[in-house]
Design a protein around this motif. Structure first.
Motif, PDB file in Angstrom:
ATOM      1  N   ILE A 173       0.832  -1.197   0.000  1.00 33.47           N
ATOM      2  CA  ILE A 173       0.000   0.000   0.000  1.00 33.47           C
ATOM      3  C   ILE A 173       0.869   1.251   0.000  1.00 33.47           C
ATOM      4  N   SER A 174       1.977   1.215   0.728  1.00 32.56           N
ATOM      5  CA  SER A 174       2.896   2.350   0.739  1.00 32.56           C
ATOM      6  C   SER A 174       3.463   2.602  -0.645  1.00 32.56           C
ATOM      7  N   ALA A 175       3.898   1.537  -1.315  1.00 35.61           N
ATOM      8  CA  ALA A 175       4.446   1.672  -2.665  1.00 35.61           C
ATOM      9  C   ALA A 175       3.391   2.213  -3.621  1.00 35.61           C
ATOM     10  N   SER A 176       2.174   1.683  -3.530  1.00 34.69           N
ATOM     11  CA  SER A 176       1.088   2.139  -4.397  1.00 34.69           C
ATOM     12  C   SER A 176       0.788   3.616  -4.163  1.00 34.69           C
ATOM     13  N   THR A 177       0.786   4.011  -2.897  1.00 31.51           N
ATOM     14  CA  THR A 177       0.493   5.400  -2.553  1.00 31.51           C
ATOM     15  C   THR A 177       1.567   6.335  -3.086  1.00 31.51           C
ATOM     16  N   GLU A 178       2.830   5.930  -2.951  1.00 31.00           N
ATOM     17  CA  GLU A 178       3.923   6.756  -3.457  1.00 31.00           C
ATOM     18  C   GLU A 178       3.817   6.964  -4.962  1.00 31.00           C
ATOM     19  N   ILE A 179       3.460   5.908  -5.673  1.00 25.96           N
ATOM     20  CA  ILE A 179       3.369   6.010  -7.130  1.00 25.96           C
ATOM     21  C   ILE A 179       2.271   6.989  -7.530  1.00 25.96           C
ATOM     22  N   LEU A 180       1.072   6.815  -6.970  1.00 22.49           N
ATOM     23  CA  LEU A 180      -0.040   7.703  -7.335  1.00 22.49           C
ATOM     24  C   LEU A 180       0.199   9.127  -6.843  1.00 22.49           C
ATOM     25  N   ALA A 181       0.854   9.265  -5.701  1.00 19.37           N
ATOM     26  CA  ALA A 181       1.147  10.612  -5.192  1.00 19.37           C
ATOM     27  C   ALA A 181       2.035  11.385  -6.154  1.00 19.37           C
ATOM     28  N   GLY A 182       2.810  10.653  -6.969  1.00 16.35           N
ATOM     29  CA  GLY A 182       3.667  11.315  -7.950  1.00 16.35           C
ATOM     30  C   GLY A 182       2.907  12.098  -9.000  1.00 16.35           C
ATOM     31  N   LEU A 183       1.600  11.829  -9.137  1.00 17.86           N
ATOM     32  CA  LEU A 183       0.777  12.609 -10.065  1.00 17.86           C
ATOM     33  C   LEU A 183       0.481  14.006  -9.532  1.00 17.86           C
ATOM     34  N   ARG A 184       0.705  14.196  -8.247  1.00 12.96           N
ATOM     35  CA  ARG A 184       0.232  15.437  -7.618  1.00 12.96           C
ATOM     36  C   ARG A 184       1.282  16.156  -6.779  1.00 12.96           C
ATOM     37  N   PHE A 185       2.212  15.394  -6.196  1.00 21.68           N
ATOM     38  CA  PHE A 185       3.100  15.979  -5.210  1.00 21.68           C
ATOM     39  C   PHE A 185       4.569  15.943  -5.639  1.00 21.68           C
ATOM     40  N   ASN A 186       5.332  16.833  -5.052  1.00 26.16           N
ATOM     41  CA  ASN A 186       6.767  16.872  -5.258  1.00 26.16           C
ATOM     42  C   ASN A 186       7.418  15.622  -4.681  1.00 26.16           C
ATOM     43  N   ARG A 187       8.396  15.086  -5.419  1.00 30.88           N
ATOM     44  CA  ARG A 187       9.052  13.861  -4.996  1.00 30.88           C
ATOM     45  C   ARG A 187       9.655  13.979  -3.602  1.00 30.88           C
ATOM     46  N   ASN A 188      10.242  15.120  -3.275  1.00 33.10           N
ATOM     47  CA  ASN A 188      10.876  15.284  -1.967  1.00 33.10           C
ATOM     48  C   ASN A 188       9.858  15.220  -0.842  1.00 33.10           C
ATOM     49  N   LEU A 189       8.672  15.798  -1.071  1.00 34.66           N
ATOM     50  CA  LEU A 189       7.631  15.750  -0.058  1.00 34.66           C
ATOM     51  C   LEU A 189       7.192  14.313   0.184  1.00 34.66           C
ATOM     52  N   ILE A 190       7.048  13.568  -0.884  1.00 34.29           N
ATOM     53  CA  ILE A 190       6.651  12.161  -0.743  1.00 34.29           C
ATOM     54  C   ILE A 190       7.698  11.399   0.048  1.00 34.29           C
ATOM     55  N   ARG A 191       8.968  11.621  -0.258  1.00 34.29           N
ATOM     56  CA  ARG A 191      10.050  10.912   0.433  1.00 34.29           C
ATOM     57  C   ARG A 191      10.110  11.286   1.906  1.00 34.29           C
ATOM     58  N   ASN A 192       9.760  12.515   2.227  1.00 39.10           N
ATOM     59  CA  ASN A 192       9.785  12.944   3.626  1.00 39.10           C
ATOM     60  C   ASN A 192       8.719  12.231   4.459  1.00 39.10           C
ATOM     61  N   LEU A 193       7.622  11.839   3.808  1.00 35.49           N
ATOM     62  CA  LEU A 193       6.511  11.225   4.537  1.00 35.49           C
ATOM     63  C   LEU A 193       6.531   9.701   4.471  1.00 35.49           C
ATOM     64  N   PHE A 194       7.173   9.161   3.455  1.00 32.66           N
ATOM     65  CA  PHE A 194       7.244   7.701   3.314  1.00 32.66           C
ATOM     66  C   PHE A 194       8.704   7.272   3.360  1.00 32.66           C
ATOM     67  N   ARG A 195       8.935   6.158   3.967  1.00 34.87           N
ATOM     68  CA  ARG A 195      10.294   5.663   4.118  1.00 34.87           C
ATOM     69  C   ARG A 195      10.933   5.456   2.756  1.00 34.87           C
ATOM     70  N   GLU A 196      12.006   6.171   2.467  1.00 37.36           N
ATOM     71  CA  GLU A 196      12.671   6.091   1.161  1.00 37.36           C
ATOM     72  C   GLU A 196      13.194   4.683   0.918  1.00 37.36           C
ATOM     73  N   GLY A 197      12.979   4.205  -0.288  1.00 36.38           N
ATOM     74  CA  GLY A 197      13.476   2.897  -0.653  1.00 36.38           C
ATOM     75  C   GLY A 197      12.423   1.811  -0.631  1.00 36.38           C
ATOM     76  N   ILE A 198      11.327   1.994   0.136  1.00 37.71           N
ATOM     77  CA  ILE A 198      10.323   0.946   0.241  1.00 37.71           C
ATOM     78  C   ILE A 198       9.644   0.685  -1.091  1.00 37.71           C
ATOM     79  N   MET A 199       9.495   1.742  -1.908  1.00 34.39           N
ATOM     80  CA  MET A 199       8.824   1.560  -3.193  1.00 34.39           C
ATOM     81  C   MET A 199       9.690   0.728  -4.138  1.00 34.39           C
ATOM     82  N   ARG A 200      10.967   1.048  -4.205  1.00 36.68           N
ATOM     83  CA  ARG A 200      11.839   0.327  -5.128  1.00 36.68           C
ATOM     84  C   ARG A 200      11.996  -1.139  -4.730  1.00 36.68           C
TER      85      ARG A 200
END
Length: 274
Positions: A173-200
């Motif tokens: 769910i975290s990975a899915s959320t990060e991907i869809l959030a990329g349609l709307r939010f800055n990458r740095n903001l997403i990384r600040n709220l979600f643990r970096e690396g979990i998506m990859r």
């Protein structure tokens, strides 16, 4: 393509949650229909078919307005094919994921002469996030919903994701959320709220990328084949769809040497089991 593949993945993994949200009532015993309706290649971003006890729910996810055939005509085309095949009421929902002002995202009807066909349209940026925040399967969609404070909404979604007890589900769910959030939010903001690396590291992310590459390669093969040889038999279409990305890329190069369909059949026979 990764956004469309992701939405398709979520709708097929959590069909009862999507059906309940979109139909506005609790829905159980939802069946995901794995069926091929195309008589010819149609470039729709993502087609998901869910079957309840009494109707077919057709979900179409779109990020951009497609070129070529307009969405109202595509929706009519799918409705006719679904009703012809299943003889059940068909509810169609076209879901626009990314906010835009194109008049096409406000169309909800095909009309030509005496023929008219309507369908439901959802623009995610107009939807309340509250029902989406209540269910883990719908959490990724919540990041695209309406909010006076968009960053605050993303923070709420991240908080809800963190509450998911299952580690595997939380990662997906975290990975899915990060991907869809990329349609709307800055990458740095997403990384600040979600643990970096979990998506990859997530299996779902890799599956989404692979499916996107396979779909793109398949489209590049089917378009010229259809133009040259007409609509292929379902058996041939199935064999082509079963090819790997590498095999599809080889077929793209080889098809220019084909004179007729028999050359295609021979090519497929030579690679059977490879």
């Amino acid at each position: 393509m990764q956004f469309d593949n992701l939405c398709k993945y979520l709708a097929e993994k959590y069909p009862d949650r999507f059906a309940s949200w979109l139909l506005g009532q609790p829905t159980t015993r939802v069946e995901v229909l794995k069926t091929e309706l195309s008589l010819e290649p149609i470039r729709a971003d993502s087609v998901t078919l869910l079957r309840t006890q009494s109707e077919i729910l057709h979900l179409e996810f779109q990020v951009q307005v497609p070129t070529g055939k307009p969405m109202p005509l595509r929706m009519l085309n799918y409705w006719v094919r679904l009703y012809w095949q299943y003889n059940l009421p068909v509810t169609q929902v076209l879901i626009w994921l990314q906010q835009m002002n194109n008049p096409a995202v406000f169309e909800n009807e095909f009309r030509q002469g005496l023929t008219s066909h309507g369908y439901q349209v959802i623009r995610m940026w107009e939807q309340s996030p509250e029902p989406l925040l209540q269910d883990p399967g719908l959490l990724p969609m919540a990041v695209l919903a309406a909010a006076d404070d968009a960053a605050g909404l993303l923070n709420r979604v991240a908080s809800e994701v963190g509450k998911i007890e299952s580690i595997v589900q939380r990662q997906e769910i975290s990975a899915s959320t990060e991907i869809l959030a990329g349609l709307r939010f800055n990458r740095n903001l997403i990384r600040n709220l979600f643990r970096e690396g979990i998506m990859r590291e997530s299996v779902i992310y890799q599956d989404i990328l692979q499916e996107g590459r396979q779909q793109e390669a398949l489209a590049m093969v089917m378009r010229p084949l259809t133009r040259r040889f007409g609509v292929l038999s379902p058996e041939l279409q199935g064999r082509i769809q079963a090819l790997s990305v590498a095999q599809l890329e080889d077929l793209i190069e080889a098809l220019f040497d084909f004179s007729d369909v028999s050359d295609l059949v021979n090519w497929l026979e030579e690679r059977r089991g490879i």
